[in-house]
Design a protein around this motif. Structure first.
Motif, mmCIF file in Angstrom:
data_model
loop_
_atom_site.group_PDB
_atom_site.id
_atom_site.type_symbol
_atom_site.label_atom_id
_atom_site.label_comp_id
_atom_site.label_asym_id
_atom_site.label_seq_id
_atom_site.Cartn_x
_atom_site.Cartn_y
_atom_site.Cartn_z
ATOM 1 N N MET A 1 0.823 -1.214 0.000
ATOM 2 C CA MET A 1 0.000 0.000 0.000
ATOM 3 C C MET A 1 0.857 1.264 0.000
ATOM 4 O O MET A 1 0.519 2.261 -0.607
ATOM 5 C CB MET A 1 -0.932 0.006 1.215
ATOM 6 N N PHE A 2 1.991 1.227 0.702
ATOM 7 C CA PHE A 2 2.828 2.416 0.828
ATOM 8 C C PHE A 2 4.190 2.191 0.182
ATOM 9 O O PHE A 2 5.222 2.458 0.786
ATOM 10 C CB PHE A 2 2.990 2.794 2.295
ATOM 11 N N MET A 3 4.182 1.722 -1.050
ATOM 12 C CA MET A 3 5.410 1.362 -1.747
ATOM 13 C C MET A 3 6.379 2.535 -1.841
ATOM 14 O O MET A 3 7.566 2.403 -1.528
ATOM 15 C CB MET A 3 5.077 0.859 -3.155
ATOM 16 N N ILE A 4 5.897 3.706 -2.260
ATOM 17 C CA ILE A 4 6.819 4.822 -2.491
ATOM 18 C C ILE A 4 7.390 5.346 -1.173
ATOM 19 O O ILE A 4 8.534 5.797 -1.123
ATOM 20 C CB ILE A 4 6.166 5.962 -3.294
ATOM 21 N N TYR A 5 6.614 5.250 -0.091
ATOM 22 C CA TYR A 5 7.118 5.750 1.189
ATOM 23 C C TYR A 5 8.131 4.787 1.799
ATOM 24 O O TYR A 5 9.056 5.210 2.489
ATOM 25 C CB TYR A 5 5.947 5.999 2.148
ATOM 26 N N LYS A 6 7.945 3.503 1.502
ATOM 27 C CA LYS A 6 8.943 2.523 1.932
ATOM 28 C C LYS A 6 10.268 2.800 1.233
ATOM 29 O O LYS A 6 11.341 2.731 1.852
ATOM 30 C CB LYS A 6 8.462 1.105 1.626
ATOM 31 N N GLU A 7 10.195 3.133 -0.063
ATOM 32 C CA GLU A 7 11.423 3.435 -0.799
ATOM 33 C C GLU A 7 12.058 4.719 -0.274
ATOM 34 O O GLU A 7 13.288 4.817 -0.163
ATOM 35 C CB GLU A 7 11.136 3.570 -2.294
ATOM 36 N N MET A 8 11.228 5.710 0.066
ATOM 37 C CA MET A 8 11.765 6.945 0.659
ATOM 38 C C MET A 8 12.505 6.642 1.952
ATOM 39 O O MET A 8 13.594 7.170 2.202
ATOM 40 C CB MET A 8 10.632 7.935 0.936
ATOM 41 N N PHE A 104 17.258 6.090 -11.927
ATOM 42 C CA PHE A 104 17.148 6.828 -10.665
ATOM 43 C C PHE A 104 15.829 6.468 -9.984
ATOM 44 O O PHE A 104 14.794 6.342 -10.652
ATOM 45 C CB PHE A 104 17.206 8.331 -10.953
ATOM 46 N N PRO A 105 15.841 6.303 -8.643
ATOM 47 C CA PRO A 105 14.586 6.021 -7.918
ATOM 48 C C PRO A 105 13.736 7.287 -7.823
ATOM 49 O O PRO A 105 13.792 8.023 -6.839
ATOM 50 C CB PRO A 105 15.093 5.564 -6.546
ATOM 51 N N ILE A 106 12.967 7.549 -8.859
ATOM 52 C CA ILE A 106 12.285 8.844 -8.975
ATOM 53 C C ILE A 106 11.250 9.076 -7.887
ATOM 54 O O ILE A 106 10.863 10.215 -7.639
ATOM 55 C CB ILE A 106 11.629 9.003 -10.362
ATOM 56 N N SER A 107 10.803 8.024 -7.226
ATOM 57 C CA SER A 107 9.781 8.206 -6.194
ATOM 58 C C SER A 107 10.279 9.041 -5.016
ATOM 59 O O SER A 107 9.482 9.583 -4.249
ATOM 60 C CB SER A 107 9.297 6.849 -5.683
ATOM 61 N N PHE A 249 -5.085 9.863 4.369
ATOM 62 C CA PHE A 249 -5.791 9.786 3.090
ATOM 63 C C PHE A 249 -4.901 10.250 1.945
ATOM 64 O O PHE A 249 -4.849 9.615 0.879
ATOM 65 C CB PHE A 249 -7.061 10.635 3.146
ATOM 66 N N LEU A 250 -4.178 11.367 2.136
ATOM 67 C CA LEU A 250 -3.291 11.877 1.096
ATOM 68 C C LEU A 250 -2.163 10.895 0.794
ATOM 69 O O LEU A 250 -1.770 10.720 -0.368
ATOM 70 C CB LEU A 250 -2.706 13.223 1.527
ATOM 71 N N LEU A 251 -1.643 10.242 1.823
ATOM 72 C CA LEU A 251 -0.570 9.268 1.611
ATOM 73 C C LEU A 251 -1.060 8.085 0.783
ATOM 74 O O LEU A 251 -0.363 7.606 -0.121
ATOM 75 C CB LEU A 251 -0.028 8.786 2.957
ATOM 76 N N ILE A 252 -2.257 7.601 1.083
ATOM 77 C CA ILE A 252 -2.821 6.484 0.316
ATOM 78 C C ILE A 252 -3.075 6.911 -1.128
ATOM 79 O O ILE A 252 -2.724 6.196 -2.082
ATOM 80 C CB ILE A 252 -4.126 5.983 0.965
ATOM 81 N N LEU A 253 -3.688 8.080 -1.300
ATOM 82 C CA LEU A 253 -3.986 8.578 -2.640
ATOM 83 C C LEU A 253 -2.710 8.829 -3.429
ATOM 84 O O LEU A 253 -2.635 8.515 -4.624
ATOM 85 C CB LEU A 253 -4.814 9.864 -2.540
ATOM 86 N N GLY A 254 -1.700 9.386 -2.768
ATOM 87 C CA GLY A 254 -0.435 9.662 -3.448
ATOM 88 C C GLY A 254 0.236 8.394 -3.940
ATOM 89 O O GLY A 254 0.763 8.352 -5.060
ATOM 90 N N ASN A 255 0.233 7.352 -3.132
ATOM 91 C CA ASN A 255 0.816 6.074 -3.536
ATOM 92 C C ASN A 255 0.068 5.490 -4.735
ATOM 93 O O ASN A 255 0.680 4.985 -5.684
ATOM 94 C CB ASN A 255 0.781 5.105 -2.362
ATOM 95 N N LYS A 259 1.632 5.039 -8.710
ATOM 96 C CA LYS A 259 1.687 3.745 -9.397
ATOM 97 C C LYS A 259 0.901 3.768 -10.707
ATOM 98 O O LYS A 259 1.336 3.201 -11.712
ATOM 99 C CB LYS A 259 1.151 2.642 -8.479
ATOM 100 N N ARG A 260 -0.257 4.429 -10.706
ATOM 101 C CA ARG A 260 -1.095 4.460 -11.909
ATOM 102 C C ARG A 260 -0.544 5.402 -12.977
ATOM 103 O O ARG A 260 -0.676 5.134 -14.176
ATOM 104 C CB ARG A 260 -2.520 4.884 -11.542
ATOM 105 N N MET A 261 0.063 6.520 -12.564
ATOM 106 C CA MET A 261 0.454 7.549 -13.520
ATOM 107 C C MET A 261 1.925 7.502 -13.918
ATOM 108 O O MET A 261 2.331 8.196 -14.849
ATOM 109 C CB MET A 261 0.130 8.943 -12.949
#
Length: 269
Positions: A1-8, A104-107, A249-255, A259-261
């Motif tokens: 669910m929080f893939m990009i934040y895990k990478e951060m 580069f890890p763009i996230s 909510f913003l964190l979920i929506l951002g993730n 992924k979609r865009m």
């Protein structure tokens, strides 16, 4: 669910290093270096103080706090929110050369820009707290709450950056729209006026609640509650719960949006 934040989180050392490099690049070739991050906001605070205190003659104490100190602490919080949001939402578009030409890890790019804004903010924050302590001739245990509000601001900015950066990468017009929204928020967030002024307007009682829906108000008022009014964030459980619910909510929506865009904006950049 929080893939990009895990990478951060996993690349937090890289984020720190890149944000410092961003700061060096921003102030390269200047004599004062990073202290320009102090000079510019102090001049802006001085101008607004002059306009409201001298020009408009509206610079009286705010609930017992000297207007110049009250204004300065509020603007210190605002500068972090404003700069962090502006930089993070443009992070993919402004770094498209890196995205195109290097693996580069763009996230992590929104977090790099937010960290850059935060490090600049720390310089201003320390200076303003020292000046305020000298002016008030006292400090309080509640000042430690600023650490909490800074953490809250960073989490909010990460959520906002994750939501807006992919959309701005696809649509430059959306970035301009967000810049306009920030100008609106600058005047609608009680930075130059107190939300207490709304309590006497019986026919406009709902405006106070609309203002509090703005999460930036939570941070700005939290700074002032910590420095001047000795109000703990735990004394506003409903408001605090609302703020963190919005951040989650913003964190979920951002993730989800990332992924979609990601395939879309990688093609367009």
């Amino acid at each position: 669910m929080f893939m990009i934040y895990k990478e951060m989180w996993n690349r937090r050392k890289m984020i720190h290093t890149l944000s410092l490099q961003e700061m060096k690049r921003e102030y390269a070739g200047t004599v004062l270096g990073a202290f320009w991050g102090l000079v510019n906001p102090l001049m802006r605070i001085a101008v607004f103080w002059f306009v409201f205190s001298v020009g408009a003659r509206a610079g009286g104490p705010v609930n017992g706090a000297p207007f110049i100190a009250w204004l300065s602490i509020g603007m210190v919080a605002w500068f972090l929110l404003n700069d962090g949001f502006k930089l993070s939402q443009k992070s993919f578009r402004s770094k498209r050369n890196i995205i195109k030409n290097t693996p580069f890890p763009i996230s992590i790019l929104p977090a790099v820009q937010i960290a850059f804004a935060f490090y600049t903010h720390l310089i201003l924050l320390v200076v303003m707290l020292v000046i305020t302590a000298i002016g008030l001739k006292s400090i309080s245990f509640y000042w430690l709450q600023i650490l909490y509000y800074d953490f809250a601001a960073l989490m909010l900015l990460i959520g906002l950056g994750a939501v807006t950066a992919p959309i701005v990468a696809v649509s430059k017009d959306f970035g301009r729209f967000l810049d306009t929204i920030l100008v609106f928020l600058f005047w609608m967030t009680p930075i130059f006026w107190s939300i207490e002024n709304l309590k006497g307007l019986e026919q406009l009682w709902f405006i106070e609640y609309i203002v509090k829906l703005n999460p930036f108000h939570y941070i700005v008022q939290g700074y002032r509650d910590s420095v001047f009014y000795q109000v703990g964030f735990w004394e506003q459980p409903v408001y605090t719960l609302y703020f963190w619910g919005l951040v989650f909510f913003l964190l979920i929506l951002g993730n989800y949006l990332y992924k979609r865009m990601k395939p879309i904006f990688l093609d367009l950049l």
